[in-house]
Design a protein around this motif. Structure first.
Motif, PDB file in Angstrom:
ATOM      1  N   ALA A  30     -23.181 -23.841 -33.797  1.00  0.00           N
ATOM      2  CA  ALA A  30     -22.037 -24.337 -34.560  1.00  0.00           C
ATOM      3  C   ALA A  30     -20.856 -23.427 -34.266  1.00  0.00           C
ATOM      4  O   ALA A  30     -20.935 -22.215 -34.509  1.00  0.00           O
ATOM      5  N   GLU A  74     -26.845 -33.295 -38.232  1.00  0.00           N
ATOM      6  CA  GLU A  74     -26.010 -33.287 -39.426  1.00  0.00           C
ATOM      7  C   GLU A  74     -26.612 -32.348 -40.468  1.00  0.00           C
ATOM      8  O   GLU A  74     -27.787 -31.996 -40.397  1.00  0.00           O
ATOM      9  N   TYR A  75     -25.823 -32.014 -41.461  1.00  0.00           N
ATOM     10  CA  TYR A  75     -26.313 -31.226 -42.586  1.00  0.00           C
ATOM     11  C   TYR A  75     -27.430 -31.996 -43.282  1.00  0.00           C
ATOM     12  O   TYR A  75     -27.327 -33.193 -43.508  1.00  0.00           O
ATOM     13  N   ASP A  76     -28.524 -31.349 -43.599  1.00  0.00           N
ATOM     14  CA  ASP A  76     -29.663 -31.896 -44.341  1.00  0.00           C
ATOM     15  C   ASP A  76     -30.457 -32.934 -43.535  1.00  0.00           C
ATOM     16  O   ASP A  76     -31.266 -33.653 -44.095  1.00  0.00           O
ATOM     17  N   GLN A  77     -30.250 -32.998 -42.219  1.00  0.00           N
ATOM     18  CA  GLN A  77     -31.013 -33.921 -41.388  1.00  0.00           C
ATOM     19  C   GLN A  77     -32.405 -33.344 -41.143  1.00  0.00           C
ATOM     20  O   GLN A  77     -32.559 -32.181 -40.821  1.00  0.00           O
ATOM     21  N   ASN A 130     -27.200 -20.122 -34.546  1.00  0.00           N
ATOM     22  CA  ASN A 130     -27.821 -19.775 -35.816  1.00  0.00           C
ATOM     23  C   ASN A 130     -29.313 -20.035 -35.739  1.00  0.00           C
ATOM     24  O   ASN A 130     -29.737 -21.173 -35.506  1.00  0.00           O
ATOM     25  N   LYS A 152     -35.353 -29.125 -42.781  1.00  0.00           N
ATOM     26  CA  LYS A 152     -34.076 -29.812 -42.590  1.00  0.00           C
ATOM     27  C   LYS A 152     -33.020 -28.851 -42.050  1.00  0.00           C
ATOM     28  O   LYS A 152     -33.117 -27.645 -42.221  1.00  0.00           O
ATOM     29  N   SER A 153     -32.006 -29.443 -41.437  1.00  0.00           N
ATOM     30  CA  SER A 153     -30.905 -28.654 -40.892  1.00  0.00           C
ATOM     31  C   SER A 153     -30.002 -28.161 -42.027  1.00  0.00           C
ATOM     32  O   SER A 153     -29.514 -28.956 -42.817  1.00  0.00           O
ATOM     33  N   PRO A 154     -29.748 -26.865 -42.078  1.00  0.00           N
ATOM     34  CA  PRO A 154     -28.867 -26.338 -43.119  1.00  0.00           C
ATOM     35  C   PRO A 154     -27.380 -26.437 -42.748  1.00  0.00           C
ATOM     36  O   PRO A 154     -26.529 -26.167 -43.578  1.00  0.00           O
ATOM     37  N   ILE A 155     -27.092 -26.807 -41.482  1.00  0.00           N
ATOM     38  CA  ILE A 155     -25.712 -26.870 -41.011  1.00  0.00           C
ATOM     39  C   ILE A 155     -25.529 -28.018 -40.022  1.00  0.00           C
ATOM     40  O   ILE A 155     -26.503 -28.582 -39.528  1.00  0.00           O
ATOM     41  N   ILE A 156     -24.285 -28.324 -39.723  1.00  0.00           N
ATOM     42  CA  ILE A 156     -23.946 -29.294 -38.684  1.00  0.00           C
ATOM     43  C   ILE A 156     -23.806 -28.533 -37.372  1.00  0.00           C
ATOM     44  O   ILE A 156     -23.226 -27.448 -37.342  1.00  0.00           O
ATOM     45  N   ILE A 216     -32.719 -20.935 -37.149  1.00  0.00           N
ATOM     46  CA  ILE A 216     -33.160 -21.679 -38.325  1.00  0.00           C
ATOM     47  C   ILE A 216     -34.597 -21.291 -38.606  1.00  0.00           C
ATOM     48  O   ILE A 216     -35.473 -21.419 -37.741  1.00  0.00           O
TER      49      ILE A 216
END
Length: 159
Positions: A121, A148-151, A126, A85-89, A128
């Motif tokens: 961002a 999005e965050y947590d996507q 960044n 999952k994405s940790p950031i937006i 991942i």
């Protein structure tokens, strides 16, 4: 665009909290409207497929929205996979630079700590890293797309 892509789009819109999304391509127009009680999807095919009936026109069925039904079906199919999952937006990129190869493809073996993508961002790129080990079975986000965050970004088969 096939039915699975449309179902994924409905699922994404339902999770994103957007109230309306319109997508127009050469041969198809899709409008997805969501509200607190229902999700409505209208799909219209253009001239090249004029003799073919629309792929889907959906409304809530027995209290369940289309997105909920799609989510239930998908959850059964994908429950055996781990999710990165994405940790950031930010904006998702599959490669470090336009002239470089993608970090991972479907079928790539990854270990904990391997870089799987970059997310931009605020003008910072960044890297991942995977938090799981296994084989990439599905890439859930298109290159250069906002996330999005947590996507969920990738599905990984741990076996």
């Amino acid at each position: 665009m096939d039915i699975k892509e449309i179902q994924n789009l409905i699922k994404f819109v339902a999770k994103s909290g957007a109230s309306e999304v319109k997508l127009e391509m050469e041969d198809i127009k899709i409008t997805i409207k969501t509200g607190t009680e229902k999700t409505e999807t209208t799909i219209v095919q253009a001239a090249p497929y004029a003799n073919v009936p629309p792929v889907a026109a959906a409304a809530p069925v027995a209290g369940n929205s289309v997105a909920e039904i799609v989510t239930a079906v998908k959850a059964d199919d994908e429950s055996k996979y781990l999710v990165v999952k994405s940790p950031i937006i930010g904006t998702f990129y599959r490669k470090p630079a336009p002239d470089k190869p993608n970090f991972v493809e479907v079928g790539t073996e990854v270990s904990v700590g391997d870089t799987v993508c970059v997310i931009e961002a605020m003008k910072l790129f960044n890297e991942i890293e995977s938090e799981v080990s296994g084989k990439i079975v599905k890439i859930l986000v298109d290159d250069s797309s906002p996330v999005e965050y947590d996507q969920p970004l990738f599905l990984v088969d741990p076996s």
